[in-house]
Enzyme design. Structure first.
Site, PDB file in Angstrom:
ATOM      1  N   LYS A 174      63.525  55.376  14.199  1.00 26.70           N
ATOM      2  CA  LYS A 174      63.117  55.727  15.180  1.00 26.70           C
ATOM      3  C   LYS A 174      61.301  55.476  14.843  1.00 26.70           C
ATOM      4  O   LYS A 174      60.399  54.787  15.801  1.00 26.70           O
ATOM      5  CB  LYS A 174      62.457  57.324  15.802  1.00 26.70           C
ATOM      6  CG  LYS A 174      63.718  57.788  17.267  1.00 26.70           C
ATOM      7  CD  LYS A 174      63.202  59.325  17.103  1.00 26.70           C
ATOM      8  CE  LYS A 174      64.320  60.445  16.503  1.00 26.70           C
ATOM      9  NZ  LYS A 174      63.891  61.366  16.838  1.00 26.70           N
ATOM     10  N   ARG A 208      76.754  57.699  10.386  1.00 28.25           N
ATOM     11  CA  ARG A 208      75.336  57.409  11.477  1.00 28.25           C
ATOM     12  C   ARG A 208      75.818  56.044  11.822  1.00 28.25           C
ATOM     13  O   ARG A 208      76.168  55.208  10.875  1.00 28.25           O
ATOM     14  CB  ARG A 208      73.961  57.481  11.166  1.00 28.25           C
ATOM     15  CG  ARG A 208      73.342  56.660  10.153  1.00 28.25           C
ATOM     16  CD  ARG A 208      72.061  56.487   9.737  1.00 28.25           C
ATOM     17  NE  ARG A 208      71.238  57.793   9.733  1.00 28.25           N
ATOM     18  CZ  ARG A 208      70.209  58.092  10.535  1.00 28.25           C
ATOM     19  NH1 ARG A 208      69.965  57.349  11.630  1.00 28.25           N
ATOM     20  NH2 ARG A 208      69.690  59.613  10.431  1.00 28.25           N
ATOM     21  N   GLU A 241      64.482  65.268  17.796  1.00 25.24           N
ATOM     22  CA  GLU A 241      63.198  66.130  18.269  1.00 25.24           C
ATOM     23  C   GLU A 241      62.790  64.908  18.390  1.00 25.24           C
ATOM     24  O   GLU A 241      62.195  63.841  18.652  1.00 25.24           O
ATOM     25  CB  GLU A 241      63.219  65.494  16.177  1.00 25.24           C
ATOM     26  CG  GLU A 241      61.498  66.386  16.517  1.00 25.24           C
ATOM     27  CD  GLU A 241      60.748  65.294  14.236  1.00 25.24           C
ATOM     28  OE1 GLU A 241      61.644  64.493  13.683  1.00 25.24           O
ATOM     29  OE2 GLU A 241      59.987  64.985  14.544  1.00 25.24           O
TER      30      GLU A 241
HETATM   31  P1  ATP Z   1      65.456  59.036  12.758  1.00 29.04           P
HETATM   32  O1  ATP Z   1      65.874  58.261  11.964  1.00 29.04           O
HETATM   33  O2  ATP Z   1      65.511  57.539  13.727  1.00 29.04           O
HETATM   34  O3  ATP Z   1      64.475  59.102  13.148  1.00 29.04           O
HETATM   35  P2  ATP Z   1      66.631  61.178  13.224  1.00 29.04           P
HETATM   36  O4  ATP Z   1      68.207  61.230  12.650  1.00 29.04           O
HETATM   37  O5  ATP Z   1      65.420  61.407  12.909  1.00 29.04           O
HETATM   38  O6  ATP Z   1      66.198  59.453  13.760  1.00 29.04           O
HETATM   39  P3  ATP Z   1      66.853  63.220  16.003  1.00 29.04           P
HETATM   40  O7  ATP Z   1      66.294  63.068  16.830  1.00 29.04           O
HETATM   41  O8  ATP Z   1      66.767  63.877  14.626  1.00 29.04           O
HETATM   42  O9  ATP Z   1      66.573  62.119  15.055  1.00 29.04           O
HETATM   43  O10 ATP Z   1      68.574  62.946  15.615  1.00 29.04           O
HETATM   44  C1  ATP Z   1      68.783  64.020  17.061  1.00 29.04           C
HETATM   45  C2  ATP Z   1      70.553  63.951  15.835  1.00 29.04           C
HETATM   46  O11 ATP Z   1      71.262  62.792  16.688  1.00 29.04           O
HETATM   47  C3  ATP Z   1      71.311  64.394  14.470  1.00 29.04           C
HETATM   48  O12 ATP Z   1      71.683  64.619  14.706  1.00 29.04           O
HETATM   49  C4  ATP Z   1      71.254  62.625  14.181  1.00 29.04           C
HETATM   50  O13 ATP Z   1      71.705  63.169  12.750  1.00 29.04           O
HETATM   51  C5  ATP Z   1      71.894  62.164  14.972  1.00 29.04           C
HETATM   52  N1  ATP Z   1      71.793  60.727  14.949  1.00 29.04           N
HETATM   53  C6  ATP Z   1      70.944  60.337  14.734  1.00 29.04           C
HETATM   54  N2  ATP Z   1      70.584  58.216  14.445  1.00 29.04           N
HETATM   55  C7  ATP Z   1      72.014  58.746  14.559  1.00 29.04           C
HETATM   56  C8  ATP Z   1      72.582  57.110  14.339  1.00 29.04           C
HETATM   57  N3  ATP Z   1      72.407  56.640  14.273  1.00 29.04           N
HETATM   58  N4  ATP Z   1      73.825  57.518  14.333  1.00 29.04           N
HETATM   59  C9  ATP Z   1      74.635  58.286  14.847  1.00 29.04           C
HETATM   60  N5  ATP Z   1      73.556  60.198  15.023  1.00 29.04           N
HETATM   61  C10 ATP Z   1      72.575  60.268  14.423  1.00 29.04           C
HETATM   62 MG    MG Z   2      65.667  63.676  12.369  1.00 27.72          MG
END
Ligand code: ATP
Ligand code: MG
Length: 563
Positions: free
Chosen positions: A277, A267, A37
């Site tokens: 984020k 994760r 995102e």
């Molecule tokens: P945040 O919760 O920090 O905002 P998010 O999961 O919403 O992170 P996205 O941009 O949706 O962030 O993530 C893109 C991809 O990266 C998704 O498939 C998510 O599962 C993966 N991802 C995000 N954070 C991690 C992490 N700490 N370890 C492994 N994969 C991750």
């Molecule tokens: Mg997300």
């Protein structure tokens, strides 16, 4: 990409793929995607997901898409889109011509929602957000059906069209899937599919005032892109029934689609680090750090500025593996990965971080000798260079102690110390200012003690780095500690309160040997005895170079893993 060859990774997702391939599922194709995102910069956790998605595609002769999940215009920006593309490329992965945006599908997704209404599988609900929450029930109590659940198809179609047309205020009503208010899975209790939101979208502008929810847009984007394995993090496990429901219940109006399988993995969490984020964004917005690319940030751009290489990050992602259970990885492992690479590759130079002047009283004034020293003891092919030696030198302030404890093997009054690749010196006199601070040392040197000289074999306990004062470059050196002093800042009441006040130390008086100015700007160095360094891409100037310490020499990981 250079070195993610087709060695099959060993993890449970690869095992699933191997079985799928054996069973000729998905016509023997593997097609993954990385779906960020664009609401922030990517971090090391995303790197794990990128390496996994692109890596599995590469290892199985498949392909991987980059898709922006841009369904929430209130938090998303073009700056983030651009940085994400830069970071994925920098990590060494290529989506070729497969760059997609969920917003590309807004029109289709709308049409599919209309189809769901026509099939009696979705309805416009006029409960307030609070009421919807109240009606949802809990893990132990079933939900209650919304009074609007029985609206006719005609009424729903009319209202949904008017939602799109901008007739209603934000939050006035939503479109919900009609699934099962008694489901043990809360996600299946008539989840919201569309909400009214008057926000300008970074790609579709003001075309829309209704936006699809992630849980609706994501599975359908996967289906439309013919994704075979939709890999996501564990918190989406409970959403999987909804993911499957959307894919199976939508009428695609004849468009090609496929049935992907969602697979969840744990994760990445790192000690001394926050990874959400939202929190990273707050650190930037509140000015706790110097932007998303601050070298202390766990962002890809921060790690890049700090001096990490793509290979070291990929190596780290390999080593942490992929599991189904959450865990926290020691940040020392990340440091170990870059240290190992730089130990093999980095050019050694001498830089004195906190200089103390040394005057060699018996060294001829005006004389300069160019002494040979090795560029990398780990790699003979790296060759040798010459360092100027003269009457006035700098040594590290901490390499001299006036009144040292027993085990201090460097310079003391009347004592001797070897200067690396040069001579043995002896401290004859300590000069102080009026405040009693040591300002310089008067020393003598043993002219026969150079390598090959008659007294070169003389045993002296300490060896130190040094630079010639007249030839030294004035440089700034930045030393970093963890951004947080708590091992698990997320578990603290306030992560702001556990920010490490000593996470950045700026040394403005450092002196470097002249060779440093001649090496390419992007070089990585080992400053002898001080760690691995690189120029700061934002702050360094030809007239005053600024160096970041990537990592110190002390490998706490190797220690931990041996224990
Ligand atoms: P945040 O919760 O920090 O905002 P998010 O999961 O919403 O992170 P996205 O941009 O949706 O962030 O993530 C893109 C991809 O990266 C998704 O498939 C998510 O599962 C993966 N991802 C995000 N954070 C991690 C992490 N700490 N370890 C492994 N994969 C991750
Ligand atoms: Mg997300």
């Amino acid at each position: 990409m250079d070195n993610a060859e087709s060695v099959l990774p060993v993890n449970f997702i690869q095992n699933i793929i191997t079985q799928d391939l054996k069973a000729s599922k998905n016509n023997g194709k593997v097609h993954t995607r990385f779906p960020p995102e664009p609401n922030g910069y990517l971090h090391i956790g995303h790197a794990k997901s990128i390496c996994l998605n692109f890596g599995l595609a590469l290892a199985n002769k498949g392909i991987c898409n980059l898709r922006f999940d841009d369904t929430n215009p209130s938090k998303e920006e073009v700056e983030f889109v651009d940085s994400i593309m830069e970071d994925v490329r920098w990590l060494g992965f290529d989506w070729e011509d497969r760059l997609y945006y969920a917003s590309d599908y807004f029109e289709q997704l709308y049409q599919y929602a209309v189809n769901l209404i026509k099939a009696g599988k979705a309805y416009v609900c006029s409960l307030t957000a609070d009421e919807i929450r109240e009606y949802r029930g809990t893990l132990t109590e079933p939900g209650r059906e919304s009074p609007y659940r029985s609206r006719t198809m005609e009424e729903n179609l009319d209202l949904f069209e008017r939602m799109r047309g901008g007739e209603f205020a934000d939050g006035h009503c939503v479109l919900r899937a009609k699934i099962d208010m008694a489901s043990p899975n809360l996600n299946m209790r008539d989840p919201v599919l569309y909400r009214i939101l008057r926000e300008t979208h970074h790609r579709t502008g003001d075309d829309w005032c209704i936006y699809p929810m992630y849980d609706y847009a994501h599975p359908l984007s996967d289906a439309l892109e013919n994704i075979t394995h939709s890999i996501c993090t564990l918190e989406f496990a409970d959403h999987r029934p909804l993911y499957d429901w959307c894919i199976e219940n939508v009428d695609y109006s004849g468009e090609a689609w496929s049935r992907p399988q969602q697979i969840e993995f744990a994760r990445l969490n790192l000690t001394y680090t926050v990874m959400s984020k939202r929190k990273l964004r707050e650190l930037v917005e509140k000015g706790f750090v110097d932007g998303w690319d601050d070298p202390r940030m766990p962002t890809i751009s921060g790690l890049r500025r700090r001096g990490y290489t793509p290979a070291s990050i990929r190596d780290f992602c390999d080593r942490i593996g992929v599991a189904r259970r959450d865990s926290t990885v020691d940040i020392a492992l990340l440091e170990h990965c870059i240290r190992e690479e730089l130990n093999a590759n980095a050019t050694r130079v001498m830089t004195v971080l906190q200089p103390l002047k040394v005057i060699l009283e018996n060294y001829p004034e005006g004389q300069v000798e160019w002494l040979e020293t090795e560029n990398n003891p780990e790699n003979e092919a790296a060759g040798k260079r010459k360092m100027p030696f003269s009457r006035e030198l700098y040594i590290e302030r901490e390499d001299f102690m006036e009144d040292p404890p027993k085990k201090f093997f460097r310079l003391r009054p009347g004592g001797e110390m070897r200067l690396k690749s040069a001579y043995i010196i002896k401290c004859e006199q300590v000069i102080k200012n009026d405040a009693g601070e040591i300002t310089e040392l008067i020393c003598s040197y043993d002219p026969d003690s150079r390598s090959g000289g008659p007294t070169s074999g003389r045993k002296v306990k300490g060896t130190a780095h040094w630079v010639s004062a007249a030839h030294a470059l004035d440089v700034e050196v930045r030393l970093y500690g963890n951004l947080f002093s708590s091992e698990n800042p997320d578990e603290e009441e306030s992560y702001e309160r556990v920010l490490n006040p000593d996470s950045l130390e700026i040394l403005t008086e450092a002196k470097a040997e002249p060779a440093l100015a001649e090496l390419p700007a992007a070089s990585k160095y080992q400053f002898l005895r001080q760690g691995y360094f690189c120029q700061d891409s934002k702050l360094s100037r030809p007239e005053k170079m600024v160096f970041n310490r990537i990592v110190s020499l002390r490998d706490t990981w190797a220690k931990v893993s041996r224990a």
